[in-house]
Scaffold this motif. Structure first.
Motif, short mmCIF file in Angstrom:
data_model
loop_
_atom_site.label_atom_id
_atom_site.label_comp_id
_atom_site.label_asym_id
_atom_site.label_seq_id
_atom_site.Cartn_x
_atom_site.Cartn_y
_atom_site.Cartn_z
N ARG A 179 0.87 -1.20 0.00
CA ARG A 179 0.00 0.00 0.00
C ARG A 179 0.89 1.23 0.00
NH1 ARG A 179 -2.73 2.03 5.32
NH2 ARG A 179 -0.92 3.41 5.21
N ILE A 207 -4.83 -5.29 6.88
CA ILE A 207 -3.66 -4.56 7.39
C ILE A 207 -3.73 -4.58 8.92
CG2 ILE A 207 -2.49 -2.33 7.50
CD1 ILE A 207 -3.59 -1.77 4.67
N LEU A 246 3.61 -6.76 9.45
CA LEU A 246 3.63 -5.47 8.77
C LEU A 246 5.08 -5.02 8.61
CD1 LEU A 246 1.41 -3.24 8.00
CD2 LEU A 246 2.09 -2.13 10.12
N ARG A 249 7.50 -1.58 7.13
CA ARG A 249 7.55 -0.22 6.58
C ARG A 249 9.02 0.22 6.50
NH1 ARG A 249 5.64 1.59 12.24
NH2 ARG A 249 7.57 2.51 13.05
N GLU A 250 9.22 1.39 5.89
CA GLU A 250 10.57 1.92 5.74
C GLU A 250 10.83 2.94 6.85
OE1 GLU A 250 11.38 3.24 1.75
OE2 GLU A 250 9.75 2.05 0.96
N THR A 278 5.31 6.00 6.98
CA THR A 278 4.12 5.13 6.84
C THR A 278 3.44 5.31 5.48
OG1 THR A 278 2.78 6.81 7.93
CG2 THR A 278 3.65 5.03 9.33
N ILE A 334 3.60 0.86 3.10
CA ILE A 334 3.58 -0.26 4.05
C ILE A 334 3.32 -1.56 3.30
CG2 ILE A 334 2.84 1.15 6.03
CD1 ILE A 334 0.09 -0.22 5.73
N TYR A 335 3.84 -2.63 3.86
CA TYR A 335 3.73 -3.95 3.22
C TYR A 335 3.26 -4.94 4.28
CZ TYR A 335 6.87 -1.39 0.19
OH TYR A 335 7.42 -0.41 -0.61
N VAL A 336 2.41 -5.86 3.83
CA VAL A 336 1.91 -6.91 4.72
C VAL A 336 2.29 -8.25 4.11
CG1 VAL A 336 -0.15 -7.95 5.78
CG2 VAL A 336 -0.04 -5.47 5.42
#
Length: 372
Positions: free
Chosen positions: A184, A254, A354, A356-357, A361, A364-366
Motif C-alpha cells: 500500500r 492490514i 507489517l 515499513r521503511e 508510513t 507499508i507492506y503486509v
C-alpha cells in the motif's frame, strides 16, 4: 504518404508501439502499427483492444497520409539500421506496400488499410489531473510486485489506484495484493484528483506505463473514468481499459495491533535471506526467523539439500519469537526499501506481519507467515 525521420527518434516511437502488440493475433490488423503523417509530425498507434498507445515524433513530411504495417517487423528493421541513419518511409497505396529506406538498405513491407485499424473510442473522464513522473513511478513500482498472477481472481490482476484517507488527509493511493502479501503506497493528492473513481489498472498497463516515467522532470497528465485510464506526455498517450471488477476491502487485512518491533538494515537483511534461501527447496522456500534481544537468526532446513543459518544484529527488545516466511516474498518486500532501515511489526507466528521503511508510513507492506 512520404516522410523522413531520424533513426533514433523512429526507434523510440516504434519500440513503445510494438511492445503493446500481442505476439499471437487472430486478427491480423492488431499486429500492425498505424502510421499517420501530417504537418511536421508522424504518429505511431498500436492497440491490443485493451491498451492503446500513440507515440508522436517530429519528421519531415513530404506527403501526408496514413497506413498500417507490421509493428514487430518495422521495429526489428529500425533496430538493425546503423546509428545516425536518416530513414525514409514511402507508402505505395496501389501496391499495398511501405518502402523503408536508409542508406543502401531498402525494405518493402506489406500494408493493411488504415480503415481496418480499430481506434479506441473517446471517453468522458471524471477526473483530470497532473502528476510528476517520480511520484507515479514510486506508486506503481513499489506496489506492482504484489499483483496476483492468478487469472481466476482477475480483480487482483492489477494495481488498485484510488483516492483514500491518509494520516494527514486525502492521498493518492496504489494497492496490490495476491492474498499472500500486500503493498500500500501513498502520495500527496494532486489538484483535480478528488473526484477520481477508484480503478484497477491491469498488470500489462502498469508495465507499459513504466516507460513513460523515466524522465524525472516530466509531468504526466492523468485522466480517469469508470472504464478507462489515460496517461499522457507531450509525445506519448497511453490509454487503457481498467479491470471490470471490485477490489476487495484491503484495509481489513492490514494489522493494527502488531507491537513487536524489529528494526534491521534493509540491505543486510535482503542479502542474508538470499544466502540462506539458497539451500531451500524451490517449492516452499521457507525461511525461519528466530528473534531474541537485538539478535535475529535466519535459518533454512531443507532435508533433501541441507540447511543454512545466518545471524544478524537487529534492534529488538520484545519477547522471543519464531516465525516463518516464503523467502521470495521477504526478498521482494525488502528490495522495495529505499531507506537504510526496514521496520518489521510482528504479532504472533500465525498473524500477518507489517513492514515499513523506517518511520515512514506512506509505504507499508503486509506478508502472511508460513508454518516452518
Amino acid at each position: 504518404m512520404k516522410l523522413s525521420i531520424e533513426r533514433a527518434t523512429l526507434l523510440r516511437a516504434v519500440s513503445q508501439a510494438q511492445s503493446v502488440v500481442e505476439r499471437r493475433n487472430t486478427i491480423p490488423i492488431l499486429a500492425n502499427v498505424l502510421i499517420e503523417a501530417e504537418g511536421d509530425t508522424v504518429s505511431f498507434r498500436a492497440t491490443d483492444l485493451d491498451i492503446e498507445v500513440v507515440d508522436r515524433a517530429p519528421a519531415q513530411v513530404e506527403r501526408a497520409g496514413a497506413t498500417t504495417v507490421s509493428a514487430v517487423t518495422l521495429h526489428e528493421i529500425v533496430r538493425k539500421l546503423p546509428d545516425g541513419a536518416l530513414v525514409s518511409l514511402t507508402e505505395d497505396g496501389a501496391a499495398g506496400r511501405l518502402t523503408v529506406q536508409a542508406g543502401r538498405s531498402t525494405f518493402q513491407l506489406a500494408t493493411l488499410p488504415r480503415e481496418d485499424f480499430p481506434v479506441m473510442t473517446a471517453t468522458e473522464y471524471n477526473a483530470n489531473f497532473s502528476c510528476a513522473a517520480p511520484v507515479l513511478r514510486r506508486l506503481f513500482d513499489k506496489s506492482k510486485f504484489a499483483i496476483s498472477t492468478e487469472e481466476t481472481r482477475y480483480y487482483l490482476n492489477g494495481v488498485y489506484f484510488h483516492v483514500s484517507e491518509g494520516e494527514n488527509g486525502p492521498v493518492l493511493r496504489a494497492v496490490a495484493t495476491d492474498g499472500h502479501r500486500l503493498a500500500r503506497i501513498d502520495a500527496p493528492l494532486p489538484e483535480g484528483a478528488q473526484e477520481m473513481p477508484g480503478v484497477i489498472v491491469p498488470r500489462k498497463t502498469v508495465g507499459e506505463l513504466r516507460k513513460l516515467l523515466d524522465d524525472d522532470e516530466a509531468q504526466i497528465a492523468v485522466s480517469v473514468s469508470e472504464t478507462k485510464i489515460r496517461f499522457a506526455t507531450p509525445e506519448i498517450t497511453l490509454t487503457s481499459k481498467v479491470i471490470d471488477g471490485t477490489f476487495p476491502d484491503y484495509t481489513r487485512v492490514i494489522p493494527m495491533g502488531n507491537t513487536r518491533l524489529m528494526e534491521v538494515d534493509a540491505s543486510d537483511f535482503a542479502k542474508a535471506v538470499d544466502r540462506v534461501a539458497t539451500v531451500s527447496s524451490e517449492r516452499s522456500r521457507a525461511v525461519k526467523m528466530q528473534l531474541d534481544e537485538d539478535r535475529l537468526v535466519l535459518s533454512v532446513n531443507a532435508p533433501d539439500a541441507g540447511n543454512a543459518e545466518e545471524e544478524l544484529a537487529v534492534a529488538y527488545g520484545d519477547e522471543k519469537l519464531e516465525i516463518g516466511f516464503n523467502a521470495k516474498y521477504l526478498l521482494e518486500i525488502a528490495s522495495q526499501v529505499d531507506r537504510e532501515n526496514a521496520v518489521f511489526l510482528f504479532s504472533s507466528p500465525a498473524e500477518p506481519t507489517l513492514m515499513r521503511e523506517g518511520s515512514d508510513t506512506s509505504a507499508i507492506y503486509v506478508v502472511m507467515p508460513m508454518r516452518v
